[in-house]
Design an enzyme around this catalytic site. Structure first.
Site, short mmCIF file in Angstrom:
data_model
loop_
_atom_site.label_atom_id
_atom_site.label_comp_id
_atom_site.label_asym_id
_atom_site.label_seq_id
_atom_site.Cartn_x
_atom_site.Cartn_y
_atom_site.Cartn_z
N GLY A 165 0.85 -1.19 0.00
CA GLY A 165 0.00 0.00 0.00
C GLY A 165 0.89 1.23 0.00
O GLY A 165 1.96 1.24 -0.61
N GLU A 182 -8.04 -3.34 4.05
CA GLU A 182 -6.80 -3.52 4.81
C GLU A 182 -7.06 -4.25 6.11
O GLU A 182 -7.95 -3.87 6.86
CB GLU A 182 -6.20 -2.17 5.20
CG GLU A 182 -6.18 -1.13 4.15
CD GLU A 182 -5.65 0.19 4.72
OE1 GLU A 182 -5.09 0.21 5.83
OE2 GLU A 182 -5.82 1.19 4.02
N HIS A 211 -1.55 -10.04 15.90
CA HIS A 211 -0.45 -10.96 16.19
C HIS A 211 0.84 -10.25 15.81
O HIS A 211 0.85 -9.44 14.89
CB HIS A 211 -0.61 -12.24 15.34
CG HIS A 211 0.52 -13.21 15.52
ND1 HIS A 211 0.66 -13.96 16.66
CD2 HIS A 211 1.57 -13.52 14.71
CE1 HIS A 211 1.75 -14.71 16.54
NE2 HIS A 211 2.31 -14.47 15.37
N TYR A 252 4.41 -9.70 2.61
CA TYR A 252 3.99 -9.26 1.27
C TYR A 252 4.02 -10.45 0.32
O TYR A 252 4.89 -11.33 0.42
CB TYR A 252 4.94 -8.17 0.75
CG TYR A 252 4.75 -6.83 1.43
CD1 TYR A 252 3.59 -6.08 1.24
CD2 TYR A 252 5.74 -6.33 2.27
CE1 TYR A 252 3.42 -4.85 1.87
CE2 TYR A 252 5.58 -5.09 2.90
CZ TYR A 252 4.41 -4.36 2.70
OH TYR A 252 4.25 -3.16 3.30
N PHE A 265 -11.35 11.74 10.58
CA PHE A 265 -10.87 12.41 11.79
C PHE A 265 -10.07 13.64 11.44
O PHE A 265 -9.47 13.72 10.37
CB PHE A 265 -10.02 11.43 12.62
CG PHE A 265 -10.79 10.24 13.13
CD1 PHE A 265 -11.61 10.36 14.25
CD2 PHE A 265 -10.71 9.02 12.48
CE1 PHE A 265 -12.32 9.26 14.69
CE2 PHE A 265 -11.42 7.93 12.93
CZ PHE A 265 -12.24 8.05 14.05
#
Ligand code: ADP
Ligand code: RBF
Ligand code: MG
Length: 161
Positions: free
Chosen positions: A15, A79, A84, A91, A109
């Site tokens: 990303g 996403e 964990h 990737y 926000f």
């Protein structure tokens, strides 16, 4: 939402690299092919469920679907933050998820720390909700057990994997 639980699977793509850098919360991004296949009744927003990298363990996850209004993205993204700590990035590896519940819509926000605390409360809510018996049982679903080799011809949601 009629389509929940929703199972999907795909390779992890790169990303903008903002998840971990800005927020301290890495998110594994799915490619457009997975995003485009979402059923119409799965609205944008924040979901929780279970996730598995390749044939590894199954962990709790939170997922954001949408345009990240805080960052004003122009492409819809999907996403997953896996609850964990992994030793390495994953990737190009196959991420399998089941979305089991909806938390809230995405918000635009005004400050980054508000976005971060919203994500932290999403994580807490997901941890709690996933302990419910009807959610725990999805962790045991055959979806996470199927042997996946590159030569097999599996079909999921109408898609050859
Ligand atoms: P990008 O913008 O490329 O998605 P991020 O900063 O969001 O970058 O980091 C996501 C990458 O971090 C994932 O693709 C994965 O390889 C790695 N990663 C490590 N730990 C996690 C985790 N717990 N949940 C999701 N991704 C993780
Ligand atoms: N982005 C927003 O702009 N608004 C949100 O309300 C929002 N909520 C999120 C909740 C969770 C659980 C996660 C994992 C991400 C969320 N994001 C949200 C996306 C966030 O902006 C994104 O992960 C970073 O931009 C990195 O790609
Ligand atoms: Mg990401």
């Amino acid at each position: 939402m009629r389509s929940l639980p929703y199972f999907c699977r795909g390779p992890v793509i790169r990303g903008f690299g903002r998840g971990s850098k800005d927020l301290g919360i890495p998110t594994a991004n799915f490619p457009e092919s997975v995003v485009d296949n979402l059923p119409a009744d799965i609205s944008t927003g924040i979901y929780y469920g279970w996730a598995q990298v390749e044939n590894g363990d199954i962990h709790k996850m939170v997922m954001s679907i949408g345009w990240n209004p805080y960052y004003k993205n122009t492409k819809k993204s999907m996403e997953t933050h896996v609850m964990h700590t992994f030793k390495e990035d994953f990737y190009d590896q196959i991420l399998s998820v089941v979305m089991v519940g909806y938390i809230r819509p995405e918000k635009g926000f005004t400050a980054l720390d508000e976005l971060i605390s919203a994500i932290h409360s999403d994580i807490e809510e997901a941890k709690k909700k996933l302990e419910m018996p009807e959610h725990l049982k999805l962790k045991e679903d055959n979806f996470f057990k199927t042997c996946r080799s590159t030569t097999s011809n599996q079909i999921l949601n109408g898609h050859r994997l």
